[in-house]
Design a protein around this motif. Structure first.
Motif, short mmCIF file in Angstrom:
data_model
loop_
_atom_site.label_atom_id
_atom_site.label_comp_id
_atom_site.label_asym_id
_atom_site.label_seq_id
_atom_site.Cartn_x
_atom_site.Cartn_y
_atom_site.Cartn_z
N ILE A 30 42.57 36.59 40.59
CA ILE A 30 43.62 37.51 40.20
C ILE A 30 44.73 36.84 39.40
CG2 ILE A 30 45.47 38.95 41.14
CD1 ILE A 30 43.36 39.94 43.09
N MET A 168 42.70 45.27 43.39
CA MET A 168 42.65 43.82 43.19
C MET A 168 41.59 43.44 42.16
SD MET A 168 42.72 41.75 46.69
CE MET A 168 44.25 41.57 47.54
N CYS A 171 42.78 44.36 38.76
CA CYS A 171 43.76 43.38 38.25
C CYS A 171 43.07 42.11 37.78
CB CYS A 171 44.75 42.99 39.33
SG CYS A 171 45.97 44.24 39.66
N SER A 172 42.04 41.70 38.52
CA SER A 172 41.40 40.44 38.14
C SER A 172 40.65 40.59 36.83
CB SER A 172 40.50 39.92 39.26
OG SER A 172 39.29 40.61 39.26
#
Ligand SMILES: Nc1ncnc2c1ncn2[C@@H]1O[C@H](COP(=O)(O)OP(=O)(O)O)[C@@H](O)[C@H]1O
Ligand SMILES: [Mg+2]
Lengths: 292, 232
Positions: A30, A168, A171-172
């Motif tokens: 991330i 998550m 986002c990564s």
């Protein structure tokens, strides 16, 4: 029979590596940074648990939870103070900062707890059935392996099934697009550090339970090994961290047993180099263009 | 509905948007056209909060958005389908759509059904990872994902880029469908012909400035625009 004993200790050691590697790999996935201070969170986790049991006399489970809570806060604070201001900076600046944080934590621990080793009473000591005992399977190994499996399953479910876990992953992949969805990227990065640090606390307690001593540099070598494990398995990949950690632990244990104690670390890193030469993205890593 | 006034945006020392003003009224399709590098994407990215303006205002339903972070802007009712689609390639089609509804609470099923009705291809491929979709399907996914937040204003950045003519036609049909269903649309295109033929009004951007504006028909009839953007 001796073989099994080495195998179990390898799997147990590998489980600790895997738990640490999961934190490394999630943060890398991330924040796209190598948090070299991650290993030192392990050490802090060990000390907090030690103090809680020895000085405060709290029961084992409570001590472990306290240690997780303290490390979670510590991880989030470190991220907010040291890394967040560097979000736009070069990855080299971030890396150097992380190394600085690592030294800071070690020195702070030295100041607070001194350099003399603390004797850490195992939190996972209970009598094992005789035949398992004679195979060389300790209660610590059982608890360590079980913890690792539980953590692995829980994390996989979290990342694949929950809204925050999916955020998550989003986002990564693409922070800009994630923001367009309404995802608060900074909050998601904090959450990742929180989870990684809580896992580091667990790893610290398990590591100290297996080896019974605790010094300010306790987290360094396991941290580096776990980082190796994360790269070995494919950095950014959760199953990769798990697989890499386990394999690394087993290779290290077998190398110690059958080749040479002194050379064990060299062998571990040699295996890493060979794997990366053959498959640069690691065992389970995806060939995604990296900006680092 | 959206009123951008005297917007100035910089990339470091580069002054990319130089005092751009335009507005989108409720129910309209408005297009920004201009050559590559004119500042169309920069404008949309600034409205959606991904970039910060140095000065100027961005009023959406009378609220100034220019100081809000991008993640807070979606819930105001603005959604951007970014240039290059930017779907989450390693996530499934349905997960991408779920992310589009990140700010929504309650069941996603009605919104999902609506998007699947508009894009039946996506329904067939709901369990497939987005990276395995074709370019046209990815564009549909990017649009579907933006629609999951039920935006009042949908901004599209070159939705036809890189697509075969038949798909371009399909995308423009969908844009008109969405418009008929009540969504206000701000469309950025290099394909000026297609954009102007569906738009109520248009603005022409040249090196960071609005150089002309008018209704779609007016712009299409203007000799300069014909020469510069419509190939004759
Ligand atoms: N990340 C960036 N850094 C520096 N300059 C940029 C960046 N992105 C765009 N520009 C410049 O800003 C101007 C406008 O670009 P852009 O908004 O992408 O144009 P368009 O979308 O109309 O093709 C161009 O001159 C481009 O070179
Ligand atoms: Mg553009």
């Amino acid at each position: 029979m001796v073989f099994f004993s080495y195998l179990f200790s390898g799997i147990s050691l590998g489980s600790v590596y895997a738990i640490i590697a999961l934190g490394y790999t999630m943060v890398y996935g991330i924040a796209k940074m190598l948090n070299f201070a991650h290993g030192d969170i392990i050490m802090v986790g060990g000390y907090i648990c030690y103090c809680s049991m020895s000085y405060l006399g709290l029961p084992v489970l409570l001590s472990v939870l306290l240690s997780m809570a303290v490390c979670t806060v510590l991880g989030v604070v470190i991220e907010g103070l040291a890394y967040k201001p560097l979000r736009q900076a070069s990855s080299l600046a971030v890396l150097i900062t992380a190394i600085g944080v690592s030294y800071f934590l070690q020195n702070a621990a030295q100041l607070i707890w001194g350099v003399t080793p603390k004797i850490f009473t195992s939190v996972a000591s209970f009598p094992m059935p005789g035949d398992l005992n004679s195979l060389g399977l300790s209660s610590e190994a059982v608890v360590t392996i079980a913890s690792c499996l539980i953590i692995m399953v829980a994390l996989t479910l979290f990342v694949n099934k929950t809204k925050m876990g999916k955020a998550m992953r989003a986002c990564s992949e693409d922070k800009g697009a994630a923001q367009l969805m309404g995802i608060n990227v900074n909050k998601t990065i904090s959450l990742t550090f929180a989870i990684g640090s809580a896992l580091a606390a667990v790893a610290g307690v398990l590591l100290c339970s297996n080896y019974n001593t605790l010094i300010p540099t306790t987290g360094s070598m396991p941290g580096i090994k776990a980082f190796t494990a994360a790269v070995f398995g494919g950095i950014g990949s959760i199953p990769g961290a798990f697989l890499g950690g386990l394999l690394l632990g087993i290779i290290e244990s077998m190398a110690k047993a059958y080749i040479s104690t002194q050379l064990a670390n060299a062998i571990v890193f040699a295996v890493l180099i060979v794997v990366l030469l053959v498959k640069p993205t690691g065992l389970l890593g995806k060939a995604v263009p990296e900006k680092v | 509905m959206l009123k951008v006034n005297d917007l100035n945006v910089y990339y470091g020392a580069i002054h990319a948007i130089k005092g751009v003003s335009f507005q989108v009224n409720e129910g309209e399709i408005v297009t920004l056209i201009g050559a590559n590098g004119a500042g169309k994407s920069t404008t949309l990215n600034t409205v959606s909060g991904l970039l910060r303006s140095r000065s100027g205002s961005i009023l959406f339903q009378d609220e100034d958005l220019s100081h809000l972070p991008a993640y807070k802007i979606v819930s105001k009712g603005l959604a951007l389908v970014p240039e290059g689609r930017r779907v989450f390639l390693q996530m499934t089609v349905e997960e991408n759509l779920e992310m589009g509804a990140f700010t929504q609470s309650g069941s996603l099923d009605p919104a999902l059904e609506q998007v699947y009705a508009q894009f039946p291809r996506l329904k067939e491929r709901r369990r497939q990872v987005a990276g395995t979709l074709s370019g046209g399907e990815q564009q549909m996914l990017a649009m579907g994902r933006a629609l999951m937040s039920s935006p009042k204003l949908l901004m599209l950045d070159e939705p036809s880029m890189g697509l075969a003519p038949i798909l371009v036609e399909q995308i423009f049909e969908i844009i008109q469908n969405l418009h008929r269903a009540g969504t206000t649309i701000l469309l950025v295109e290099q394909n000026a012909q297609a954009a102007l033929s569906v738009a109520d009004r248009g603005y022409v951007l040249e090196t960071g400035k609005v150089v002309s504006s008018g209704t779609g028909a007016e712009l299409m009839a203007s000799p300069e625009i014909k020469k510069a953007y419509l190939g004759g």
